[in-house]
Write a protein that holds these residues in place. Structure first.
Motif, short mmCIF file in Angstrom:
data_model
loop_
_atom_site.label_atom_id
_atom_site.label_comp_id
_atom_site.label_asym_id
_atom_site.label_seq_id
_atom_site.Cartn_x
_atom_site.Cartn_y
_atom_site.Cartn_z
N VAL A 270 -63.84 7.60 51.50
CA VAL A 270 -63.69 6.74 52.67
C VAL A 270 -64.33 7.39 53.90
O VAL A 270 -64.90 6.71 54.75
CB VAL A 270 -62.20 6.44 52.93
N LEU A 273 -67.82 6.61 53.67
CA LEU A 273 -68.00 5.20 54.05
C LEU A 273 -68.08 5.07 55.57
O LEU A 273 -68.98 4.42 56.11
CB LEU A 273 -66.81 4.41 53.52
N TYR A 274 -67.16 5.73 56.25
CA TYR A 274 -67.16 5.70 57.71
C TYR A 274 -68.46 6.28 58.25
O TYR A 274 -69.08 5.73 59.16
CB TYR A 274 -65.96 6.49 58.22
N TYR A 276 -71.43 6.49 56.80
CA TYR A 276 -72.57 5.61 56.55
C TYR A 276 -72.60 4.45 57.53
O TYR A 276 -73.65 4.04 57.99
CB TYR A 276 -72.56 5.08 55.11
#
Lengths: 314, 480, 314
Positions: A270, A273-274, A276
């Motif tokens: 996660v 994800l943040y 990116y």
């Protein structure tokens, strides 16, 4: 549910056999349905807007790319990009490490504590409040507190270890101890809920089972293994799955305490994800990562359901 | 009955899915909503001339100081009044901010939702993201020495951030290069000359060891190792030795070189050989500052606004710090990191609106003696419990010999609240800024690992760390 | 006549309620029997174990909070001293006032209360209505809708963050931007399949004759819900409420990116963490923890029973 359906069909059937009133019954059924859907409407809109629509949008986004305001289809390009990033593989390794450690310590600890507390006849309420207190703190407050405790130089933990003539640890400052340190933080903050749930479950175990086991000559540990665990099997496996799903999405601890380091050892999926989306500004690749995460967890949930069903059939 | 129902249901669900997919596709194509100006009938002409003083225009801009900056808020309002005298029919609607001027999530959101103000704030490093959104206008036809006095005197290091492919898109409002910030007090205590900061990395290492020897939790030097800032500083330190992050066309990593190894080896030695670096790693940008404010750190690579943060926000003693140029291998560095803020112009503005924005931005941010350069006014507003750091060697947009810089330097001499002579070394040795590599944030994240290993792992091997990072970066650059 | 059958329905409801009251607690033996504990050796072991447990629990769970409370009174130098200083030599409240101002605690608390309160209200309204509809009113496609909702439970929340974020910036059809409004926190919480599932299961267990009796008297579905179903559902509503509030309270990533201008307590503490000296930060963490700890201590009985009820029914 079957009862309800049956009664409904009976009513409808009775009315239909009356011939002309079939039109009336249809209108009544339509009115009933409209009312029922009206109740459903609010939640339905929220689900559609914030779960189903984003889900579809994410899948579509993962096959597109935006450049200078133009959106183009790139097929598997984003997936190739994310899997070519070595951080991707490291993030999965880190996340699995966290999940596994959290399962061993963060799952066993509340259960053990619950078993012990369940035995006490005094101060039970006090202990329950104590164990649940960290859960009531704002998560960031608890996490930042540990930043001070775990400082390798002046932190209280190292001072305590030194006092007890034990070797000091680097805690968050070294790649080998950073994830375990995060597990410690996470366990402290979250074990209260699990402990209380297990306590409640333990209280449902009939005492005669223990009586029988003791009469059979079982030691305390054997009693735990043969009575306590099987009796709470359902709640244990449910909590285990909930914990695995939750720990696979760890973000806050890594974000606040370590910034993904040291040496990228606490970058979770996660967190990646943040990064990116908001650091590299690659929303479509982030969407691809989201889809991959969804697939992994869906497969895992499916395995769990299958195992659960097979287990309960035994 | 049941089979029919399920067939109908399948059809409905498919239809719903297609509808939602259609909505998903269409929303990503939604056109940018530019605001139309209430200008004169023609809206103005892109003739390279300043705004007509009689023109009636309404513009919006963000980045105005908010409630947490009482002094700045007051001076901004005064400046709006003064601007109104110059342009009586121009209405400026300034949107204030509180805390950080740019929050990554807010900024990204405004670009995605296309609801930026007419002129909107961005950092130098946001250029690709902003251009990608398709929301900005080309203002090349509007900027020259008439409309923006001092335009031709702007440093090339500044201009390269305002332009892309030969077109100009923005105006700068802040600019800084990194230097070596050091604690003069600790220097004195360690027996070092506070007026002679180290200019080579060898000297830095030696001085850091002496300062750490003072004990009491003091470390001679600190550096970043996480949150993308480790790699960012690696890039800066690599540049200081004359190395490069990527090759000329940005397709392959170039940092696995002698200079790259030197950077890591140096930090490793400082941490493990002579304890010049302390055991607590600094993993986020803002984590570096509290120890500096309490006098626990001797030296740090940073921009002048670090001193501002230390003095204004963390209450440090304003006479404590000096600044020198970033050290290099045999003298001051050959290249350094730079950064800054600017305003972009939203697509869809009328020419008069663009001219009005340029006029306001130039008035407030690019005119020596006025706006942000009105040091005398800022000094008057300082008080003992609300220190203002005036005199920082930044926002020096122009050539040192230009009339603009001459005036700024003269004003600073009269109105500075900080001991500007302590920064003389930094100011007198300007170093050319180096551009960021492509996919900078991703590269910095990869190098975070190398920096972190160098400073936390006693057995770290710089050669191995760099070759691992090199293959990772090559993989990222190949898949851009 | 109508009054009579309605009263009958209410009586039935009360009887149903009574069934749910647990019988008085009788002794039920656990792992270790009472007789074992009554031996002198058993007594010694028991009291030693209890003492150790109490000391350990207090140290582990209250220790950090105590340190947090006293830290705000110390100076920054005293905080990081080695060996540690237990009590400050010249306690001062300066750090607390600095933290209060810098954090803007009052505003952060208010924001969080507004978000949590609104989320609770919306969930109680829409999730209850949806569960009632799916359970008792039985609209067409009801099972399919329930299935879709349950399927969304398999989707990890973090995987959806990015497309949800893009959706709230530009809602489909109406093109509203919800960023920095409370709606962006309130509405997505309604899409909570777990709560709907819990509620539906509970409503399913309410016998239909109660509702039929009310229907015979001409009470519409809304009146039935309000007068008969909801009063019986207090335990499950309590559980849902706790889950709802805690979820908003603990959330970090979503408020970080969607309401950066009106931060929650969690996000605000993280943002302001480095803009003040160490002792002010610790003081600030304590101030941030006080409201919930106080609320917890006041309502701890309700919270505990709510959680255990949830565990038993789960």
């Amino acid at each position: 549910m079957a009862y309800a359906l049956a009664t409904e069909r009976l009513h409808d059937g009775a009315e239909r056999s009356a011939g002309r009133s079939s039109w009336k019954s249809l209108r009544r059924a339509a009115g009933r349905n409209l009312r029922a859907h009206a109740f459903l409407f609010g939640a339905l809109v929220c689900f559609a807007l914030f779960t189903w629509y984003p889900m579809i949008r994410e899948i579509i986004m993962s096959f597109q790319r935006v450049h200078r305001g133009q959106t183009t289809w790139v097929g598997l390009g984003n997936y190739r990009q994310i899997t070519a990033d070595p951080e991707f593989w490291q993030a999965w390794r880190n996340t699995l490490e966290f999940t596994a450690l959290a399962l061993v310590f963060g799952f066993a600890a509340p259960f053990a504590v619950a078993i012990v507390v369940n035995e006490f006849r005094h101060a039970r309420g006090y202990l329950r409040i104590l164990v649940y207190l960290p859960v009531m703190l704002p998560p960031v407050a608890g996490i930042l507190l540990f930043k001070y405790f775990m400082d390798p130089g002046f932190g209280l933990f190292n001072q305590a270890l030194h006092f007890l003539h034990l070797p000091r640890s680097q805690w968050l400052a070294s790649k080998s101890s950073s994830m375990p340190s995060l597990v410690v933080v996470s366990t402290w903050s979250n074990m209260g809920t699990a402990t209380l749930v297990y306590l409640a479950a333990l209280q449902g175990i009939p005492g005669d089972l223990y009586e029988a086991a003791e009469l059979d000559g079982c030691s305390v540990l054997q009693r735990i293994r043969h009575v306590t665990v099987p009796q709470t099997r359902l709640i244990l496996s449910l909590m285990a799955m909930l914990q695995i799903v939750a720990t696979m999405q760890m973000f806050t601890e890594a974000f606040v305490l370590t910034g993904g380091g040291p040496e990228g050892s606490t970058t979770t999926v996660v967190y990646l994800l943040y990064n990116y989306a908001f650091s590299y500004n690659k929303f479509n690749t982030a969407a691809a990562l989201g889809v991959i995460m969804l697939l992994v967890l869906a497969i895992f949930s499916a395995i769990y359901v299958v195992l659960e069903r097979r287990g309960s059939e035994d | 009955m049941k089979r029919n129902a399920s067939r109908t249901l399948v059809a409905l669900v498919t239809a719903a899915g297609i509808a939602m997919a259609g909505a998903a596709c269409s929303s990503s194509h939604s056109s940018s909503k530019g605001s139309t100006g209430s200008g004169s009938a023609a809206g103005g002409v892109a003739d390279g001339k300043p705004l007509d003083p009689n023109a009636t225009v309404t513009i919006t801009i963000d980045g105005a100081p908010g409630a947490d900056q009482a002094a700045n808020k007051a001076t901004y309002a005064d400046d709006l009044q003064a601007f109104k005298i110059l342009y009586p029919n121009v209405t400026v609607n300034a949107k204030p901010y509180v805390g950080q001027i740019e929050d990554p999530a807010q900024f990204t959101a405004s670009l995605k939702a296309h609801n930026e103000t007419n002129a909107f704030h961005a950092y130098f490093t946001d250029k690709n993201q902003v251009l990608d959104s398709g929301d900005v206008a080309d203002i090349s036809a509007y900027v020259n020495d008439q409309t923006v006095p001092g335009w031709s005197q702007l440093l090339p290091g500044v201009k390269q951030n305002l332009q892309d492919s030969g077109k100009t898109y923005s105006l700068p409002i802040n600019y800084y290069t990194e230097g070596l910030i050091y604690n003069r007090d600790l220097f004195k205590k360690a027996g070092l000359d506070p007026d002679k900061p180290p200019t080579t990395w060898d000297e830095v290492e030696a001085d850091a060891a002496k300062i750490s020897a003072l004990g009491g939790g003091v470390s001679g030097y600190e550096d970043y190792s996480g949150g993308n800032t480790g790699g960012w500083h690696f890039a800066g330190e690599l540049d200081s030795l004359g190395g490069q992050m990527v090759n000329a066309d940005g397709t392959k990593a170039a940092f696995n070189s002698a200079q790259g190894k030197q950077v890591l080896q140096r930090l490793h030695d400082m941490r493990f050989k002579d304890s010049g670096i302390g055991p607590t790693p600094v993993t986020q940008w803002a984590d570096a500052f509290p120890p500096m404010a309490t006098g626990k750190v001797g030296m740090f690579i940073g921009a002048p606004d670090v001193i501002q943060h230390l003095v204004e926000v963390l209450g440090a003693d304003k006479n404590l710090y000096g600044m020198g140029p970033i050290p290099g291998s045999t003298g001051p560095a050959t290249g350094t990191l730079a950064g800054g803020d600017l305003y972009y112009f939203k697509k869809g503005l009328t020419p008069n609106q663009i001219k009005a924005e340029i006029a306001w931005i130039t008035f407030e941010y690019l005119t020596p003696g006025k706006g942000q350069f009105d040091f005398a006014r800022a000094k008057d507003l300082a008080s003992s419990d609300k220190p203002v750091a005036i005199g920082l060697p930044q926002k020096f947009f122009w050539n040192p010999a230009s009339p603009q810089m001459t005036q700024v330097q003269a004003d600073l001499k009269t109105s500075a609240t900080l001991p500007i002579q302590q920064y003389a070394d930094f100011v007198d040795n300007p170093i050319a800024p180096v551009l960021e590599p492509p996919a900078a944030q991703q590269l910095y994240k990869v190098l975070d690992t190398a920096m972190s290993a160098a400073m936390t792992d006693a057995n770290a091997d710089p050669a191995k760390l760099l070759s691992t990072a090199e293959s990772q970066v090559n993989s990222i650059l190949a898949n851009q | 006549m109508a009054q009579q059958s309605f009263t009958r329905a209410l009586d039935a409801r009360n009887r149903f309620h009574a069934q749910r009251i647990k019988p008085a607690d009788t002794y039920q033996r656990t792992l270790i029997s009472r007789t074992q504990l009554n031996t002198p050796r058993g007594k010694r072991l028991y009291w030693t174990a209890l003492t150790i447990a109490l000391v350990l629990a207090t140290l582990v769970f209250i220790g950090p909070l105590f340190w947090m409370a006293t830290g705000g009174f110390k100076t920054s130098q005293e905080l990081v001293r080695n060996p540690p200083v237990v009590l400050p030599s010249h306690p001062s409240t300066h750090a607390f006032s600095l933290a209060w101002n810098r954090l803007g605690m009052a505003q952060l608390l208010w924001n969080t209360v507004v978000y949590a309160g609104g989320a609770l209200a919306f969930q109680l309204i829409f999730c209850v209505a949806a569960a009632y509809s799916l359970s008792k009113l039985r609209p067409i496609f009801g099972n399919w809708i329930l299935g879709l909702m349950l399927a969304s439970m398999m989707i990890p929340a973090a995987a959806l963050v990015i497309p949800q974020y893009l959706t709230v910036l530009d809602l489909p059809l109406v093109h509203w931007n919800l960023q920095n409004t409370p709606w962006v926190i309130w509405l997505p919480t309604v899409a909570n399949a777990f709560n709907v599932f819990l509620l539906k299961r509970f409503f399913d267990s309410i016998p239909n004759d109660l509702l039929d009796a009310a229907a015979v008297d001409g009470a519409g579905p809304l009146r039935t819900l309000w007068r008969i179903v909801l009063p019986m559902s207090r335990p499950i509503l309590g559980v849902i409420s706790i889950f709802a509030i805690v979820a908003v309270w603990k959330d970090f990533l979503w408020p970080l990116i969607t309401v950066p201008a009106h931060e929650t307590l969690n996000v605000g503490v993280n943002t302001a963490a480095t803009s003040m000296p160490d002792n002010a930060l610790i003081g600030g963490l304590f101030l941030a923890s006080v409201p919930t700890i106080v609320l917890f201590l006041i309502f701890q009985r309700n919270i505990m029973s709510g959680l255990t009820a949830g565990a038993v029914k789960g």
